[in-house]
Scaffold this motif. Structure first.
Motif, PDB file in Angstrom:
ATOM      1  N   LEU A 182       1.775   8.639  -4.872  1.00 55.19           N
ATOM      2  CA  LEU A 182       1.037   7.753  -4.157  1.00 55.19           C
ATOM      3  C   LEU A 182       0.971   6.322  -4.890  1.00 55.19           C
ATOM      4  O   LEU A 182       0.956   6.215  -6.011  1.00 55.19           O
ATOM      5  N   THR A 183       0.998   5.499  -3.799  1.00 51.47           N
ATOM      6  CA  THR A 183       0.916   4.010  -4.319  1.00 51.47           C
ATOM      7  C   THR A 183      -0.946   3.822  -3.981  1.00 51.47           C
ATOM      8  O   THR A 183      -1.424   4.729  -3.421  1.00 51.47           O
ATOM      9  N   HIS A 184      -1.310   2.624  -4.775  1.00 49.17           N
ATOM     10  CA  HIS A 184      -2.714   2.611  -4.610  1.00 49.17           C
ATOM     11  C   HIS A 184      -2.892   2.422  -3.112  1.00 49.17           C
ATOM     12  O   HIS A 184      -4.233   3.065  -2.677  1.00 49.17           O
ATOM     13  N   PRO A 185      -2.537   1.648  -2.252  1.00 48.21           N
ATOM     14  CA  PRO A 185      -2.892   1.415  -0.773  1.00 48.21           C
ATOM     15  C   PRO A 185      -2.833   2.917  -0.159  1.00 48.21           C
ATOM     16  O   PRO A 185      -3.694   3.220   0.583  1.00 48.21           O
ATOM     17  N   GLN A 186      -1.858   3.720  -0.699  1.00 46.32           N
ATOM     18  CA  GLN A 186      -1.688   5.059   0.201  1.00 46.32           C
ATOM     19  C   GLN A 186      -2.779   6.002  -0.446  1.00 46.32           C
ATOM     20  O   GLN A 186      -3.380   6.657   0.320  1.00 46.32           O
ATOM     21  N   TYR A 187      -3.222   5.789  -1.570  1.00 44.73           N
ATOM     22  CA  TYR A 187      -4.545   6.324  -2.086  1.00 44.73           C
ATOM     23  C   TYR A 187      -5.585   5.991  -1.188  1.00 44.73           C
ATOM     24  O   TYR A 187      -6.578   7.009  -1.224  1.00 44.73           O
ATOM     25  N   VAL A 246      -5.985   5.134   1.695  1.00 45.35           N
ATOM     26  CA  VAL A 246      -5.643   5.739   2.897  1.00 45.35           C
ATOM     27  C   VAL A 246      -6.215   7.339   2.855  1.00 45.35           C
ATOM     28  O   VAL A 246      -6.889   7.856   3.550  1.00 45.35           O
ATOM     29  N   MET A 247      -5.502   7.930   1.891  1.00 48.09           N
ATOM     30  CA  MET A 247      -5.847   9.453   1.355  1.00 48.09           C
ATOM     31  C   MET A 247      -7.678   9.342   1.389  1.00 48.09           C
ATOM     32  O   MET A 247      -7.998  10.332   1.665  1.00 48.09           O
ATOM     33  N   PRO A 292       2.910   1.099   8.249  1.00 42.44           N
ATOM     34  CA  PRO A 292       4.067   1.532   7.312  1.00 42.44           C
ATOM     35  C   PRO A 292       3.381   2.501   6.414  1.00 42.44           C
ATOM     36  O   PRO A 292       4.128   3.365   5.730  1.00 42.44           O
ATOM     37  N   LEU A 293       2.309   2.357   5.833  1.00 44.86           N
ATOM     38  CA  LEU A 293       1.438   3.398   4.906  1.00 44.86           C
ATOM     39  C   LEU A 293       1.341   4.863   5.671  1.00 44.86           C
ATOM     40  O   LEU A 293       1.785   5.756   4.863  1.00 44.86           O
ATOM     41  N   LEU A 294       1.129   4.633   6.957  1.00 42.95           N
ATOM     42  CA  LEU A 294       0.977   5.996   7.460  1.00 42.95           C
ATOM     43  C   LEU A 294       2.099   6.577   7.447  1.00 42.95           C
ATOM     44  O   LEU A 294       2.507   8.034   7.507  1.00 42.95           O
ATOM     45  N   LYS A 295       3.382   5.768   8.062  1.00 45.16           N
ATOM     46  CA  LYS A 295       4.600   6.406   7.897  1.00 45.16           C
ATOM     47  C   LYS A 295       5.325   7.046   6.716  1.00 45.16           C
ATOM     48  O   LYS A 295       5.759   8.174   6.758  1.00 45.16           O
ATOM     49  N   ARG A 296       4.938   6.494   5.721  1.00 44.75           N
ATOM     50  CA  ARG A 296       5.469   6.787   4.124  1.00 44.75           C
ATOM     51  C   ARG A 296       4.473   8.200   3.929  1.00 44.75           C
ATOM     52  O   ARG A 296       5.314   8.968   3.515  1.00 44.75           O
ATOM     53  N   LEU A 297       3.343   8.184   4.270  1.00 46.35           N
ATOM     54  CA  LEU A 297       2.281   9.325   4.093  1.00 46.35           C
ATOM     55  C   LEU A 297       2.880  10.637   4.992  1.00 46.35           C
ATOM     56  O   LEU A 297       2.918  11.672   4.445  1.00 46.35           O
ATOM     57  N   GLU A 298       3.392  10.210   6.091  1.00 48.37           N
ATOM     58  CA  GLU A 298       3.580  11.394   6.920  1.00 48.37           C
ATOM     59  C   GLU A 298       5.180  11.909   6.611  1.00 48.37           C
ATOM     60  O   GLU A 298       5.334  13.137   6.530  1.00 48.37           O
ATOM     61  N   SER A 299       5.995  10.899   5.776  1.00 50.20           N
ATOM     62  CA  SER A 299       7.136  11.318   5.386  1.00 50.20           C
ATOM     63  C   SER A 299       7.004  12.097   4.162  1.00 50.20           C
ATOM     64  O   SER A 299       7.977  13.018   3.866  1.00 50.20           O
TER      65      SER A 299
END
Length: 152
Positions: A45-50, A52-53, A80-87
């Motif tokens: 995870l990146t910080h922005p993805q974190y 979101v989580m 784009p954050l959601l797309k990467r988390l989905e991937s």
């Protein structure tokens, strides 16, 4: 706050870099995010993805609109954050059954399982910062006031 004055000029320079709240906040934000980076990397995870989580672990499922509002992020930044988390297999994005225009974001089993690993992060951050928890709680309260003041 450090105030630099010149002996010949007893009035502090209002534009001195070290006097600027924006500078202190920018450097502090980059520095603290840097503390998170090695803790999040093993989780992929990146910080922005974190962030979101965190929102999803607390409130899932959420519409993209609600998630955007909660994180105070533009939907164009969030997408784009959601797309990467989905991937990565942590979330799914599906059209809402009640409103075809809305995308619902839901945690997958892997996304829910990741929470157990993430629960170690807050204590590790406090430990790495080496600051008393009370100071960090006070800082959080003051920053929350700053955020509110910028929205007035």
């Amino acid at each position: 706050m450090v105030v630099v004055t010149n002996a010949a000029d007893p009035v502090p320079d209002p534009l001195a870099l070290e006097r600027q709240v924006c500078f202190a906040l920018a450097v502090a934000a980059r520095s603290v995010i840097g503390v998170y980076r090695p803790l999040l990397e093993p989780m992929g995870l990146t910080h922005p993805q974190y962030l979101v989580m965190l929102a999803l672990w607390q409130h899932a499922p959420l519409s993209v609109t609600d998630l955007s509002r909660l994180l105070q992020l533009d939907p164009g930044t969030l997408s784009p954050l959601l797309k990467r988390l989905e991937s990565a297999g942590y979330v799914t994005r599906e059209r809402s059954r009640s409103d075809e225009r809305a995308l619902a974001v839901t945690l997958t089993e892997a996304g829910r399982a990741l929470r157990a690993e993430a629960e170690k992060i807050p204590a590790a951050v406090v430990d790495r910062l080496g600051m008393p928890l009370e100071d960090l709680q006070h800082l959080h309260a003051v920053l929350t006031e700053v955020i509110a003041a910028t929205r007035s």
